[in-house]
Scaffold this active site. Structure first.
Site, short mmCIF file in Angstrom:
data_model
loop_
_atom_site.label_atom_id
_atom_site.label_comp_id
_atom_site.label_asym_id
_atom_site.label_seq_id
_atom_site.Cartn_x
_atom_site.Cartn_y
_atom_site.Cartn_z
CG HIS A 1 75.10 62.95 80.94
ND1 HIS A 1 75.02 61.57 80.97
CD2 HIS A 1 74.94 63.29 79.64
CE1 HIS A 1 74.85 61.10 79.75
NE2 HIS A 1 74.80 62.13 78.91
CD GLU B 1 71.57 61.88 81.39
OE1 GLU B 1 71.57 63.09 81.06
OE2 GLU B 1 71.75 60.94 80.59
#
Length: 302
Positions: free
Chosen positions: A170, A274
């Site tokens: 992330h 991501e």
């Protein structure tokens, strides 16, 4: 282990040192001729990566980030595992899984022949994790710091039954001005638009630009994406392996103000791109088998 014990067992003279970071959390500080980096053992998370000769960090890290057990650190490259997004079974378990808010273990450190530094951190199942997610596992992240930053997240099934996972790096990237940043490599892809709590499928034409909240899961993506950061006069190239989806996220003004661990204007300085196995990109891991998600980040100029 204490900082002193970590340095004795895993330190590399002149290149890798364990220090007490924010909140007293133990961290790994890497400084070589190629780059410098900071890794939090809590969450097994790279917080900072800056190649030699670059004036700015590749990663965004919030000045208001939490540094405490049970909290995720806002910035760098948090690990979402063994699920991405909301609890897939609706049991009230935390979003993005349970490994980004607890202590990991240092497994190994190594100075490679090419001048890179390799750090391996990991987690294995415990009675506590079994109560959250009833599977036996060995999770490792291999972090290689050099001219590029290379991350490999390796899931091994140490139990007797298969399991499925979704997961993500992330990663928060630092940008000079979000209104002048764009992401290339996603043109022609369909995406799930999650902004505002939605879930509609749309189609990407041209580069991705940001002028409002963006929360998208791109489907059937290629293995190379690029952030063109005009304000900082650089591009960040993201290459991936074993990933068919990618997420682009920026909270924009209202959500940033509502987040206690972000400054009000941080949305102007961050962009999450991501590398994921998300949505229908679900991975099954057989007993004795493994799954490897890989991402590499490099600053490109000219």
């Amino acid at each position: 282990m204490t900082i002193e014990q970590l340095n004795t067992q895993f330190g590399i003279a002149g290149q890798l040192e364990f220090i007490a970071g924010n909140g007293g959390l133990p961290m790994i500080q890497v400084k070589t001729a190629k780059a410098k980096a900071l890794i939090s053992i809590h969450a097994g998370q790279v917080l900072s990566y800056q190649p030699a000769g670059e004036a700015e960090d590749v990663m965004f890290l919030s000045a208001k980030a939490y540094y405490q057990d049970g909290k995720a650190i806002k910035g760098g490259a948090p690990i979402c595992w063994p699920w991405f997004g909301a609890d897939p079974e609706g049991k009230g378990r935390p979003g993005h899984g349970f490994v980004r808010n607890r202590a990991w273990n240092v497994i190994a450190t190594e100075a490679l022949a090419n001048g890179d530094i390799k750090v391996t951190v990991g987690l294995d199942d415990t009675p506590e994790t079994q109560a959250i997610w009833p599977h036996a596992f060995s999770l490792r992240q291999e972090i290689v710091i050099g001219d590029s930053l290379n991350l490999s997240l390796i899931t091994r099934n140490t139990g007797k039954e298969k399991f499925t996972i979704t997961q993500a790096f992330h990663t928060y990237f630092k940008v000079g001005d979000i209104s002048r940043a764009k992401v290339s490599g996603l043109a022609g892809c369909d995406y799930l638009d999650k902004a505002g709590g939605g879930n509609t499928q749309k189609h990407q034409t041209g580069d991705v630009t940001i002028d409002a909240e963006v929360d998208r899961i791109y489907l059937n993506v290629g293995n190379t994406l690029t952030i063109d950061d005009a304000a900082l006069n650089r591009c960040i190239q993201i290459t991936s392996q074993n990933s068919k989806t990618a997420v682009v996220w920026n909270p924009w003004e209202k959500i940033a103000k509502d987040m206690a661990d972000l400054e009000d204007h941080d949305y102007q300085r961050l962009l999450c791109v991501e590398t994921t196995n998300a949505a229908d990109d679900v991975r099954e891991v057989a007993p004795g088998g493994e799954c490897r998600l890989v991402a590499s980040y490099r600053v490109v100029r000219g």
